[in-house]
Design a protein around this motif. Structure first.
Motif, mmCIF file in Angstrom:
data_model
loop_
_atom_site.group_PDB
_atom_site.id
_atom_site.type_symbol
_atom_site.label_atom_id
_atom_site.label_comp_id
_atom_site.label_asym_id
_atom_site.label_seq_id
_atom_site.Cartn_x
_atom_site.Cartn_y
_atom_site.Cartn_z
ATOM 1 N N HIS A 75 0.102 -4.862 -10.510
ATOM 2 C CA HIS A 75 -0.546 -3.959 -9.484
ATOM 3 C C HIS A 75 0.504 -3.494 -8.433
ATOM 4 N N ASP A 76 1.032 -2.213 -8.847
ATOM 5 C CA ASP A 76 2.428 -1.505 -7.815
ATOM 6 C C ASP A 76 1.499 -0.562 -6.998
ATOM 7 N N ASP A 77 1.613 -0.825 -5.650
ATOM 8 C CA ASP A 77 0.938 -0.079 -4.574
ATOM 9 C C ASP A 77 1.867 0.645 -3.912
ATOM 10 N N ASP A 91 1.756 -6.638 -6.986
ATOM 11 C CA ASP A 91 0.985 -8.008 -6.904
ATOM 12 C C ASP A 91 0.879 -8.258 -8.616
ATOM 13 N N VAL A 92 1.340 -9.582 -8.648
ATOM 14 C CA VAL A 92 1.512 -9.817 -9.816
ATOM 15 C C VAL A 92 0.351 -11.105 -10.271
ATOM 16 N N GLU A 93 -0.298 -10.869 -11.436
ATOM 17 C CA GLU A 93 -1.281 -12.086 -11.766
ATOM 18 C C GLU A 93 -0.561 -12.704 -12.922
ATOM 19 N N ALA A 110 -1.815 -15.737 -8.027
ATOM 20 C CA ALA A 110 -1.233 -14.199 -7.907
ATOM 21 C C ALA A 110 0.131 -14.243 -6.802
ATOM 22 N N ARG A 111 0.953 -13.549 -6.943
ATOM 23 C CA ARG A 111 2.125 -13.420 -5.771
ATOM 24 C C ARG A 111 2.477 -11.618 -5.611
ATOM 25 N N ARG A 112 2.957 -11.905 -4.613
ATOM 26 C CA ARG A 112 3.718 -10.354 -4.351
ATOM 27 C C ARG A 112 4.871 -10.409 -4.285
#
Length: 403
Positions: free
Chosen positions: A132-134, A139-141, A147-149
């Protein structure tokens, strides 16, 4: 300035090389690998041209040289094992069918891991399930871990990377129509330190190569219009190989006898020809980005070179978008040249009929004749890939980033 963080997916060649450079430059580096440990299997790979220079700048050339397979050259043979044409190993960073520096893939991977693991964190037995790239981070699952950023994510995976579809849904593999089975078999008195290659008819080839651990690396290769054989289970693959090579002589029966128990890897050869290598804060590296295939002799060199270039851009530019764009602009011309296989490849080395094979043999004999070599290194021109067709950027990777 906060310490920038990066997640690298893949612990083969490109991933650990990138991890080493970025950790050295002060980044917080995490490498995730879906297998439970480093994979020590793999066939002979060569490190040429700019890839060799990257190893020198890492201080690893001598460590890699110490793990050299000591392959002394390439022999094309007939069904009785008699040489049809013989080619010496290269004597410099680039030339020869057998490079001056050959190493098992697993051995090179271990060296790169050892060089980076003190400063980069490795997580084995896990893989990315969502990205999930904001625009400000990713953010990586994970399948198992929390999960980590991260500030940036690099997918240093294989040609058929499953994670790549999360980033580039339009990525397609350019299939070359060749299947290759790689086996590790016991060494016998009949073996030597040459790469021996039997060109058969019906698009088949059999190879034997030495390693530095007392075994032999065997290959069964076939050109086929059938797709999907690489998705068969091991039993299906073994059945296909035995049926395909049942009538081939030389050392082939010995290889087929080993199929039940020997370590076996089977793949469909292809190239990654992608419209782009990044999206937002997520980039591709190595085979996932630009696999040139084993037939190019360039994939390892591209992996090491790409890791060096990408690390340099990330160190120099605070914005990953800028770094990724510059990395691609720098590397793409080199990649496109590497992916241009010699005319007639792969069909020339996988002839359909015995007449076609005779023509190939005649060409190989001509390439090694004294008359031909009076006009230059014909064999070198045929077998040497464009590994030196790129000048590495000369920048201190330990420097602080701009901005």
């Amino acid at each position: 300035m906060s310490t920038p963080s990066v997640l690298i997916s893949g612990a083969s060649i490109a991933g650990p090389a990138l991890a080493s450079w970025l950790a050295r430059a002060g980044w917080d580096v995490t490498v995730v690998e879906r297998f439970d440990e480093l994979r020590d299997e793999g066939q002979n790979i060569d490190v040429r041209g700019t890839g060799r220079e990257v190893l020198r700048r890492m201080g690893l050339e001598e460590a890699v040289r110490a793990a050299h397979t000591h392959e002394t050259g390439l022999d094309f043979v007939d069904e009785r094992g008699r040489p049809v044409a013989r080619f010496a190993a290269g004597t410099d960073d680039t030339s020869g069918g057998t490079a001056e520096l050959e190493i098992l893939r697993g051995r090179l991977g271990q060296i790169l891991y050892d060089h980076s693991s003190a400063e980069a964190a490795y997580v084995f037995g896990d893989q990315i399930t969502a990205l999930h790239d904001d625009g400000h981070g990713v953010d990586v699952e994970f399948r198992h871990g929390p999960a980590r950023r991260f500030d940036a994510v690099v997918l240093a995976e294989g040609l058929r990377s499953r994670t790549r579809a999360m980033v580039l849904g339009d990525a397609r593999v350019h299939e070359l129509g060749v299947y290759s089975a790689y086996l590790t078999i016991p060494r016998t008195e009949a073996d030597n330190d040459r790469w021996r290659w039997l060109i058969c008819d019906r698009g088949r080839a059999v190879t034997l190569r030495p390693d530095d651990v007392g075994t032999i690396r065997a290959g069964l290769n076939v050109l086929s219009s059938v797709r999907g054989l690489d998705r068969l289970d091991r039993t299906g693959v073994v059945t296909v190989l035995r049926a395909t090579f049942a009538d081939v002589g030389w050392e082939t029966p010995r290889i087929l006898d080993a199929l039940d128990d020997a370590p076996l890897y089977f793949e469909a050869l292809g190239q990654a020809r992608l419209p782009r290598w990044s999206s937002g804060r997520i980039a591709l590296l190595g085979d996932a980005a630009h696999c040139a295939s084993p037939m190019s002799g360039m994939s390892t060199t591209l992996a090491l070179t790409g890791a060096y270039v990408l690390a340099g851009e990330l160190v120099q530019h605070a914005d990953p978008h800028t770094a990724f764009a510059r990395y691609e602009a720098t590397m793409r011309p080199f990649v496109e040249k590497a992916q241009q296989l010699r005319p007639g490849i792969p069909r020339m080395v996988y002839p359909h009929t015995r007449r076609q094979r005779s023509l190939v043999w005649a060409g190989l004999r001509t390439a090694t004749s004294p008359l031909a070599n009076r006009f230059g290194d014909v064999a070198g021109a045929v077998f040497s890939p464009p590994a030196d067709a790129f000048r590495l950027p000369d920048r201190p990777l330990a420097a602080r980033r701009e901005g």
